[in-house]
Design a protein around this motif. Structure first.
Motif, short mmCIF file in Angstrom:
data_model
loop_
_atom_site.label_atom_id
_atom_site.label_comp_id
_atom_site.label_asym_id
_atom_site.label_seq_id
_atom_site.Cartn_x
_atom_site.Cartn_y
_atom_site.Cartn_z
N PRO A 272 -0.21 -0.98 -2.82
CA PRO A 272 -0.21 0.14 -3.33
C PRO A 272 1.11 1.01 -2.92
O PRO A 272 1.76 2.03 -3.46
N ILE A 273 1.66 0.48 -1.60
CA ILE A 273 2.67 1.07 -1.16
C ILE A 273 4.19 0.46 -1.11
O ILE A 273 5.10 0.91 -0.72
N ASP B 221 3.13 13.19 1.55
CA ASP B 221 3.72 11.98 1.24
C ASP B 221 3.24 11.02 2.57
O ASP B 221 2.95 9.86 2.36
N ILE B 222 3.03 11.64 3.73
CA ILE B 222 2.59 10.73 4.96
C ILE B 222 1.21 10.37 4.65
O ILE B 222 0.92 8.93 4.72
N PRO B 223 0.29 11.17 4.63
CA PRO B 223 -1.19 10.72 4.39
C PRO B 223 -1.30 9.79 3.25
O PRO B 223 -2.18 8.95 3.08
N LEU B 224 -0.70 10.17 2.09
CA LEU B 224 -0.68 9.39 0.82
C LEU B 224 -0.38 8.05 1.12
O LEU B 224 -1.07 7.25 0.52
N ARG B 225 0.58 7.76 1.71
CA ARG B 225 0.92 6.29 1.94
C ARG B 225 0.05 5.71 3.14
O ARG B 225 -0.32 4.59 2.84
N ALA B 226 -0.44 6.44 4.09
CA ALA B 226 -1.38 5.85 5.12
C ALA B 226 -2.65 5.40 4.62
O ALA B 226 -3.18 4.58 4.65
N ILE B 227 -3.19 6.53 3.92
CA ILE B 227 -4.63 5.96 2.99
C ILE B 227 -4.57 5.13 2.17
O ILE B 227 -5.24 4.31 2.04
N ALA B 228 -3.42 5.15 1.30
CA ALA B 228 -3.41 4.01 0.23
C ALA B 228 -3.32 2.61 1.10
O ALA B 228 -4.02 1.57 0.18
N ALA B 229 -2.77 2.43 1.85
CA ALA B 229 -2.59 1.22 2.50
C ALA B 229 -3.70 0.91 3.60
O ALA B 229 -4.29 -0.27 3.48
#
Length: 337
Positions: A184-185, A274-282
């Motif tokens: 996802p990232i 953008d930071i939690p979006l990337r961390a959670i997606a991965a």
């Protein structure tokens, strides 16, 4: 572990608790969350409320405080979960060795709690790494130290050093195998068109590549790698996957160029979504629960909701609990208070 307290606010996807992070975590069940994304108050920087983290007299006491809190967080995190910890640094300040802070709002004391530092003035204290190494000693596995580069970082008036333009985000896990989904990232290839074309027309699905493509960039286009006869084989890349181009895009790497986003509310340190979006997606299972023990304005909760994960947040400051509740409620389709 005692019975979990009544939530400050909740709906079908999110729950907020008001209280000290360590105390609330101690009430939560083992392995009850799948991902932690959080940014505790930095040491000696801002004063949000009484009894907050970050106002300890010494860096050592700050580290010990976080260490005890993340011991509870480690218990609450599922064995295959991930923890993303954002921390910033600070400096030993004036000439007599006492740490001093700047008044950021009317409730901010002009001086930090008096603390005689063990280093001379003007030293960077290395607070993020002090915490990371302490957590390593407690059994956490440190997988990444991600550099959050801020292209629009605030100007600094210093003249005898370079301006700070980044913070660190540590990826920590409990065991060697854990949930992590890179797909996802992944990022779109840029620059070398031949890599992009091969990636898009390779004809294989992610995770099923049998024969990686050779890279035409770093190691040359004719089969002669950067080592060459002068340096021998010792300088050559190890394994074919070193030069592979994935059809779905590239690994985003450990330097994240993400601009800050001002929040028009009474919170001075909300990091960009953008930071939690990337961390959670991965780092969180699709049906998992995300925890932020230092919820602040609720940005992690909003990211979790956008990605279809459940959220549990803890916040000491009642004003920020109200702010987070309002933002989460609006994100869910409700109206603001």
């Amino acid at each position: 572990m005692s019975a979990l307290r009544k939530p400050y606010w909740s709906d079908e996807h999110a729950t907020l608790y008001q209280g000290d992070a360590r105390q609330v975590l101690a009430e939560m069940a083992d392995g009850s969350v799948n991902c932690i994304v959080t940014s505790p108050p930095y040491w000696g920087l801002r004063h949000y409320c009484e009894d907050q983290y970050g106002q300890e007299p010494t860096p050592e006491e700050y580290v010990d405080n976080l260490r005890a809190t993340f011991a509870e967080a480690r218990r609450v995190l599922a064995d295959d979960g991930t923890c993303w910890l954002n921390l910033g640094d600070c400096y030993a300040a004036n000439s007599d060795g006492w740490a001093r802070g700047k008044a950021y709002n009317t409730r901010q004391p002009k001086l930090r709690p008096k603390a005689r530092l063990a280093v001379p003035p003007k030293n960077a204290l290395g607070m993020p790494w002090r915490v990371a190494f302490a957590l390593q000693q407690d059994g956490w596995i440190l997988r990444n130290a991600i550099v959050w580069h801020k292209p629009n970082a605030m100007p600094q008036s210093v003249r005898d050093r370079l301006s700070n333009r980044y913070e660190l985000i540590f990826l920590l896990v409990k065991q060697r195998t854990y949930w992590f989904d890179l797909e996802p990232i992944r990022q779109t290839y840029t620059g070398d068109r031949s890599i992009t074309r091969r990636a898009r027309t390779g004809g294989t699905k992610p995770n099923s590549i049998k024969t990686p493509w050779p890279s035409p960039g770093k190691y040359g286009r004719t089969g002669q790698d950067a080592a060459g006869p002068r340096h021998g084989t010792a300088m050559r890349p190890t394994g074919q996957r070193h030069t592979a181009a994935h059809p779905e895009g590239k690994n985003p790497g450990d330097v994240w160029h993400i601009s800050t986003r001002p929040l028009r509310a009474a919170h001075f340190a909300a990091f960009p979504i953008d930071i939690p979006l990337r961390a959670i997606a991965a780092g969180c299972r699709p049906d998992g629960t995300v925890l932020d023990p230092f919820t602040g304005s609720g940005t992690v909760g909003i990211a979790a909701r956008q990605l279809g994960r459940k959220f549990a947040g803890i916040e000491l400051n009642p004003d920020y609990c109200a702010l987070a509740r309002t933002r989460l409620h609006v994100e869910a389709g409700g109206e603001g208070d």
